[in-house]
Design a protein around this motif. Structure first.
Motif, PDB file in Angstrom:
ATOM      1  N   LEU A  59       0.310  -1.228  -0.226  1.00 55.15           N
ATOM      2  CA  LEU A  59      -0.097  -0.230  -0.669  1.00 55.15           C
ATOM      3  C   LEU A  59       1.192   1.184  -0.481  1.00 55.15           C
ATOM      4  O   LEU A  59       1.638   1.052   0.375  1.00 55.15           O
ATOM      5  N   ASN A  60       0.188   2.314  -0.542  1.00 60.47           N
ATOM      6  CA  ASN A  60       1.334   3.929  -0.686  1.00 60.47           C
ATOM      7  C   ASN A  60       0.687   4.373   0.105  1.00 60.47           C
ATOM      8  O   ASN A  60      -0.047   3.890   1.823  1.00 60.47           O
ATOM      9  N   ARG A  61       1.403   5.546   0.650  1.00 58.33           N
ATOM     10  CA  ARG A  61       1.274   5.915   2.125  1.00 58.33           C
ATOM     11  C   ARG A  61      -0.543   6.242   2.239  1.00 58.33           C
ATOM     12  O   ARG A  61      -0.884   6.328   3.256  1.00 58.33           O
ATOM     13  N   GLU A  62      -1.539   6.964   1.221  1.00 57.47           N
ATOM     14  CA  GLU A  62      -2.450   8.021   1.447  1.00 57.47           C
ATOM     15  C   GLU A  62      -3.621   6.156   1.730  1.00 57.47           C
ATOM     16  O   GLU A  62      -4.315   6.504   2.184  1.00 57.47           O
ATOM     17  N   GLU A  63      -3.704   5.086   1.052  1.00 54.49           N
ATOM     18  CA  GLU A  63      -4.126   4.206   1.442  1.00 54.49           C
ATOM     19  C   GLU A  63      -3.589   3.467   2.157  1.00 54.49           C
ATOM     20  O   GLU A  63      -4.759   3.006   3.758  1.00 54.49           O
ATOM     21  N   ARG A  64      -2.363   3.353   3.597  1.00 54.27           N
ATOM     22  CA  ARG A  64      -1.631   3.240   4.906  1.00 54.27           C
ATOM     23  C   ARG A  64      -2.931   4.202   5.637  1.00 54.27           C
ATOM     24  O   ARG A  64      -2.965   3.502   6.702  1.00 54.27           O
ATOM     25  N   VAL A  65      -3.278   5.138   4.939  1.00 59.42           N
ATOM     26  CA  VAL A  65      -4.172   5.833   5.832  1.00 59.42           C
ATOM     27  C   VAL A  65      -5.716   6.132   6.169  1.00 59.42           C
ATOM     28  O   VAL A  65      -6.171   6.081   7.006  1.00 59.42           O
ATOM     29  N   ARG A  66      -5.434   5.212   5.013  1.00 57.64           N
ATOM     30  CA  ARG A  66      -7.256   5.256   4.553  1.00 57.64           C
ATOM     31  C   ARG A  66      -7.255   4.134   5.537  1.00 57.64           C
ATOM     32  O   ARG A  66      -8.903   4.217   5.689  1.00 57.64           O
ATOM     33  N   MET A  67      -6.393   2.813   5.889  1.00 56.21           N
ATOM     34  CA  MET A  67      -6.710   1.927   6.588  1.00 56.21           C
ATOM     35  C   MET A  67      -6.777   1.932   7.922  1.00 56.21           C
ATOM     36  O   MET A  67      -7.203   1.365   8.594  1.00 56.21           O
ATOM     37  N   GLU A  68      -5.614   3.093   8.323  1.00 54.60           N
ATOM     38  CA  GLU A  68      -5.764   3.709   9.584  1.00 54.60           C
ATOM     39  C   GLU A  68      -7.335   3.867  10.371  1.00 54.60           C
ATOM     40  O   GLU A  68      -7.441   3.927  11.683  1.00 54.60           O
ATOM     41  N   ARG A  69      -7.955   4.702   9.147  1.00 60.01           N
ATOM     42  CA  ARG A  69      -9.322   5.421   9.563  1.00 60.01           C
ATOM     43  C   ARG A  69     -10.416   4.479  10.091  1.00 60.01           C
ATOM     44  O   ARG A  69     -11.247   4.511  10.913  1.00 60.01           O
ATOM     45  N   PHE A  70      -9.927   3.145   9.623  1.00 58.22           N
ATOM     46  CA  PHE A  70     -11.434   2.147  10.101  1.00 58.22           C
ATOM     47  C   PHE A  70     -10.599   1.671  12.036  1.00 58.22           C
ATOM     48  O   PHE A  70      -9.303   2.111  12.233  1.00 58.22           O
ATOM     49  N   ARG A  71     -12.375   1.927  12.718  1.00 57.85           N
ATOM     50  CA  ARG A  71     -11.908   1.880  13.749  1.00 57.85           C
ATOM     51  C   ARG A  71     -11.762   0.459  14.515  1.00 57.85           C
ATOM     52  O   ARG A  71     -11.300   0.312  15.440  1.00 57.85           O
ATOM     53  N   VAL A  72     -12.911  -0.160  13.636  1.00 63.38           N
ATOM     54  CA  VAL A  72     -12.695  -1.935  13.937  1.00 63.38           C
ATOM     55  C   VAL A  72     -11.294  -2.235  13.073  1.00 63.38           C
ATOM     56  O   VAL A  72     -11.236  -2.418  12.392  1.00 63.38           O
TER      57      VAL A  72
END
Length: 182
Positions: A59-72
């Motif tokens: 994953l690129n940086r933006e995708e990792r940031v998006r992934m980290e937004r998931f709370r569960v």
């Protein structure tokens, strides 16, 4: 970690796609103009963290940031595996590392290959529900794939009213028919 299956589907063919385990396939077959490649993966909830984490390198940086937004946590893992598999399969088809797959986002957030950077066009789409992710690939035309877990008690009538053509609604006799049509 993830149980993977691959099928080649020819639009208009009477037969359903024949699914085979990915380990039985030597790499990803190249999409051809007459078919759609489908990859289904089941994320095993007990998958060791190190097996899941290997997809993070795709994953690129933006995708990792998006992934980290998931709370569960399980939602984070599903996003990671789905997006990582998508990049891995596109990388195989384009003969590039997964992180080097040139993606852009469409108006509604749908990922697509950057036509200027990819060299040739492969259309793809990803859907997930529960522990299953489905990814479709073709060179034929734009495509959409969708899966839905069969969970009794869903608001089937409301979904059909919004999503189904009147002829389709007439053909659906019960909840099982709904999920076959969906």
């Amino acid at each position: 970690m993830a149980t993977l299956s691959l099928a080649r589907w020819v639009p208009g063919a009477d037969a359903a796609p024949a699914w085979v385990p990915v380990h039985a396939v030597a790499g990803l077959p190249q999409p051809d103009p007459e078919s759609v490649l489908l990859l289904a993966a089941r994320l095993e909830p007990e998958a060791p963290e190190d097996e899941v984490a290997r997809y993070e390198h795709f994953l690129n940086r933006e995708e990792r940031v998006r992934m980290e937004r998931f709370r569960v946590e399980i939602a984070r893992r599903r996003f990671l595996v789905g997006r990582g598999l998508m990049r891995a399969m596109l990388g195989l088809a384009l003969e590039r590392p997964p992180l080097a797959v040139p993606l852009v986002e469409g108006e509604h957030g749908k990922p697509a290959l950057d036509p200027a950077a990819a060299g040739h066009m492969i259309h793809f789409n990803l859907s997930h529900s529960g522990d299953i992710v489905l990814i479709g690939f073709t060179v034929r035309a734009e495509l959409g794939v969708d899966i839905e877990a069969m969970r009794p008690g869903r608001m089937v009538d409301e979904i059909m009213a919004r999503q189904f053509h009147p002829d389709e609604r007439e053909a659906v006799a019960d909840e099982a028919d709904f999920f076959r049509c969906w």
